[in-house]
Design a protein around this motif. Structure first.
Motif, mmCIF file in Angstrom:
data_model
loop_
_atom_site.group_PDB
_atom_site.id
_atom_site.type_symbol
_atom_site.label_atom_id
_atom_site.label_comp_id
_atom_site.label_asym_id
_atom_site.label_seq_id
_atom_site.Cartn_x
_atom_site.Cartn_y
_atom_site.Cartn_z
ATOM 1 N N ARG A 302 1.054 -1.351 -0.283
ATOM 2 C CA ARG A 302 -0.196 -0.254 -0.354
ATOM 3 C C ARG A 302 1.027 1.255 0.487
ATOM 4 O O ARG A 302 0.672 2.045 -0.756
ATOM 5 C CB ARG A 302 -1.057 -0.290 1.120
ATOM 6 N N PHE A 303 2.189 1.106 0.653
ATOM 7 C CA PHE A 303 3.029 2.680 0.751
ATOM 8 C C PHE A 303 3.370 2.341 -0.487
ATOM 9 O O PHE A 303 3.886 3.469 -1.024
ATOM 10 C CB PHE A 303 3.992 1.779 2.032
ATOM 11 N N LEU A 304 4.308 2.086 -1.017
ATOM 12 C CA LEU A 304 4.837 1.405 -2.971
ATOM 13 C C LEU A 304 3.822 2.378 -4.064
ATOM 14 O O LEU A 304 3.724 3.058 -4.399
ATOM 15 C CB LEU A 304 5.235 0.356 -2.516
ATOM 16 N N GLY A 305 2.514 1.696 -3.345
ATOM 17 C CA GLY A 305 1.462 2.101 -4.791
ATOM 18 C C GLY A 305 0.955 3.636 -4.538
ATOM 19 O O GLY A 305 0.448 4.089 -5.146
ATOM 20 N N ARG A 306 0.998 4.083 -3.040
ATOM 21 C CA ARG A 306 0.512 5.461 -2.791
ATOM 22 C C ARG A 306 1.825 6.680 -3.533
ATOM 23 O O ARG A 306 1.529 7.693 -3.974
ATOM 24 C CB ARG A 306 0.838 5.860 -1.104
ATOM 25 N N LEU A 307 2.667 5.774 -3.237
ATOM 26 C CA LEU A 307 4.188 6.930 -3.543
ATOM 27 C C LEU A 307 4.275 6.408 -5.178
ATOM 28 O O LEU A 307 4.923 7.713 -6.070
ATOM 29 C CB LEU A 307 5.381 5.566 -3.039
ATOM 30 N N ILE A 308 4.288 5.234 -5.856
ATOM 31 C CA ILE A 308 3.245 5.843 -7.239
ATOM 32 C C ILE A 308 2.513 6.099 -7.951
ATOM 33 O O ILE A 308 2.252 7.610 -8.209
ATOM 34 C CB ILE A 308 3.773 4.118 -7.896
ATOM 35 N N SER A 309 1.228 6.547 -6.871
ATOM 36 C CA SER A 309 0.463 7.179 -8.052
ATOM 37 C C SER A 309 0.466 8.942 -7.385
ATOM 38 O O SER A 309 0.304 10.292 -7.727
ATOM 39 C CB SER A 309 -1.364 7.156 -6.499
ATOM 40 N N GLU A 310 1.184 9.291 -6.460
ATOM 41 C CA GLU A 310 1.879 10.030 -5.886
ATOM 42 C C GLU A 310 2.832 10.796 -6.838
ATOM 43 O O GLU A 310 2.685 11.966 -7.520
ATOM 44 C CB GLU A 310 2.548 10.269 -4.843
ATOM 45 N N GLY A 311 3.775 10.008 -7.461
ATOM 46 C CA GLY A 311 4.837 10.437 -8.763
ATOM 47 C C GLY A 311 3.475 10.707 -9.986
ATOM 48 O O GLY A 311 4.281 11.782 -10.113
ATOM 49 N N GLU A 312 2.943 9.391 -10.404
ATOM 50 C CA GLU A 312 1.828 10.487 -11.565
ATOM 51 C C GLU A 312 0.902 11.717 -10.953
ATOM 52 O O GLU A 312 0.952 11.997 -12.030
ATOM 53 C CB GLU A 312 0.799 9.105 -11.493
ATOM 54 N N ARG A 313 0.972 11.881 -9.952
ATOM 55 C CA ARG A 313 0.228 13.060 -9.672
ATOM 56 C C ARG A 313 0.870 14.686 -10.335
ATOM 57 O O ARG A 313 0.305 15.554 -10.582
ATOM 58 C CB ARG A 313 -0.622 12.906 -8.415
ATOM 59 N N GLN A 314 2.406 13.961 -9.483
ATOM 60 C CA GLN A 314 3.449 14.873 -9.223
ATOM 61 C C GLN A 314 3.881 15.102 -10.886
ATOM 62 O O GLN A 314 3.932 16.359 -11.147
ATOM 63 C CB GLN A 314 4.262 13.965 -8.779
ATOM 64 N N ALA A 315 3.476 13.968 -11.766
ATOM 65 C CA ALA A 315 4.296 14.280 -13.466
ATOM 66 C C ALA A 315 2.684 15.808 -14.096
ATOM 67 O O ALA A 315 3.505 15.800 -14.934
ATOM 68 C CB ALA A 315 4.205 12.601 -14.004
#
Length: 425
Positions: A302-315
């Motif tokens: 869940r932690f890693l998934g949240r980070l990936i989603s945050e990366g997509e949002r920031q991109a």
């Protein structure tokens, strides 16, 4: 955009353990975006987890398949996650142990005193997602250059493994990610290597040999924080962040200084060219403070998934900021208005004349005038973090002054723009 030369871009990925799942999200979103057709990737570099993400992306670009790059990035991190109950229990125990060791409540244990480390699992994982056997030395520069940062623990020499001088191997990626408290020294390429966090984080200087027009840095360690760290864990966390940014900001400062000298006509010759620096920064994680720097070894799915989603949002925010910047620089009325949300607001502070916030129909007129009178200073880095920030210049000649523009975007539209005094980065 037919007939317009593509902008040459080099991408540097900072290390940060599990937090670099954010980098996977950023890269996966960027390379598959339609807007990315305007750019040509001429180089990638990375350290530690950033090296993993850079290598996965580079491998896909060798085949000309950007979509496969996103699949590889997501697939690697899904495989790396602690998924079954046993792995989840080990992950939780490891987080607590690392956190307690970082503040001195538990004795540190050498990886040489532990019968099993994660090195072999990591090696297997890398080879599953990257076909290292087919990689050859690219001495004719047919493909983007890949640089992997590490440090030789015996000689103290910084090393950037270079795809144009040597064949990139899984051992080189492992060398870049060999955190000395968790992994044993990696022996490869005639050296004894530790994690690249102790050297260039990530390699930047050598990326300039690829002659990029722009350098995009995916930064894991926040530059600023809003409150003074007082707890033992908060102090350890901030110390880790500052150490991780030290070499990066030294190298970026050199690039900015050269850009400024070129802009002022004080540096001439074909040896130098202006490189626009852009930083995509991981916003501070509210949940990471509990474990401090130990959260960088957190493999919870869940932690890693949240980070990936945050990366997509920031991109997405980064791409929106690029489009807004182009409209601003061109003074394109229609495009500028397209980027404004209905409830967009503009505020001013010194050195601008202070006035009430500008909204509605008046905002359109003011924005058009601003785009003529206020220029974005491309010799200073643009940062997309909690907000997107540019250094801007007003006036001309001896009366010119530097200021700062900070923008907030929502759903690809600008909702707030603040113009005020320049803040040192």
């Amino acid at each position: 955009m037919t007939g317009v030369p593509k902008r040459r871009v080099a991408i540097a990925c900072q290390g940060g353990g599990s937090h670099t799942a954010f980098t996977a999200g950023v890269l996966g979103r960027l390379i598959t975006a339609d807007e990315f057709d305007q750019y040509e990737v001429v180089g990638l570099s990375g350290t530690s987890g950033g090296a993993v993400c850079a290598a996965l992306t580079w491998s896909a670009l060798l085949d000309g398949d950007r979509g496969d790059g996103k699949a590889q990035l997501h697939g690697f991190w899904a495989d790396n996650a602690a998924s079954d109950p046993v792995e989840m229990a080990i992950n939780a125990w490891g987080l607590w142990a690392t956190a307690l060791q970082s503040v001195g409540f538990l004795p540190a244990v050498s990886p040489y005193d532990v019968p099993v480390t994660g090195l072999e699992h990591f090696r297997t994982l890398l080879r599953r997602w990257v076909d290292f056997d087919r990689i050859q030395v690219d001495d004719l520069a047919r493909h983007p250059v890949l640089l992997i940062g590490a440090v030789d623990v015996l000689s103290g020499d910084f090393r950037a493994f270079n795809s144009r001088r040597e064949r990139i191997t899984a051992e080189m990626i492992l060398a870049s990610a060999a955190i000395p408290t968790a992994f044993r020294t990696v022996h490869t390429a005639g050296g004894s290597f530790w994690d690249g966090l102790f050297s260039q984080n990530p390699p930047v200087r050598e990326l300039l040999d690829a002659q990029p027009d722009e350098l995009w840095v995916i930064q894991i360690n926040p530059t600023r924080r809003s409150s003074e760290p007082r707890s033992v864990l908060a102090i350890a966390d901030r110390r880790n962040e500052l150490a991780g940014n030290l070499s990066l900001y030294q190298e970026l400062h050199v690039i900015e200084k050269i850009d400024q000298l070129l802009a002022e006509g004080l540096l001439i010759g074909d040896r130098y060219k202006q490189v626009t620096v852009r930083v995509i920064e991981l916003p501070r994680l509210n949940s990471s403070g509990w474990f401090g720097p130990a959260s960088k070894v957190n493999r919870d799915s869940r932690f890693l998934g949240r980070l990936i989603s945050e990366g997509e949002r920031q991109a997405d925010a980064f791409l929106t900021a690029l489009a807004f910047e182009r409209a601003w620089q061109r003074g394109d009325a229609d495009e500028l208005m397209y980027h404004l949300a209905e409830d967009a607001e503009l505020t001013f502070a010194e050195p601008f004349r202070e006035r009430a916030p500008v909204r509605g129909r008046q905002l359109h007129e003011v924005m058009l005038n601003l785009s003529k009178d206020v220029r974005i200073d491309v010799t200073r880095k643009q940062v997309t973090g909690d907000r997107t920030a540019w250094t801007v210049r007003t006036g001309s000649g001896d009366t010119a002054s530097r200021a700062r523009a900070e923008a907030e975007f929502r759903d690809n539209r600008l909702v707030r723009l603040r113009l005020g005094s320049a803040t040192p980065a």
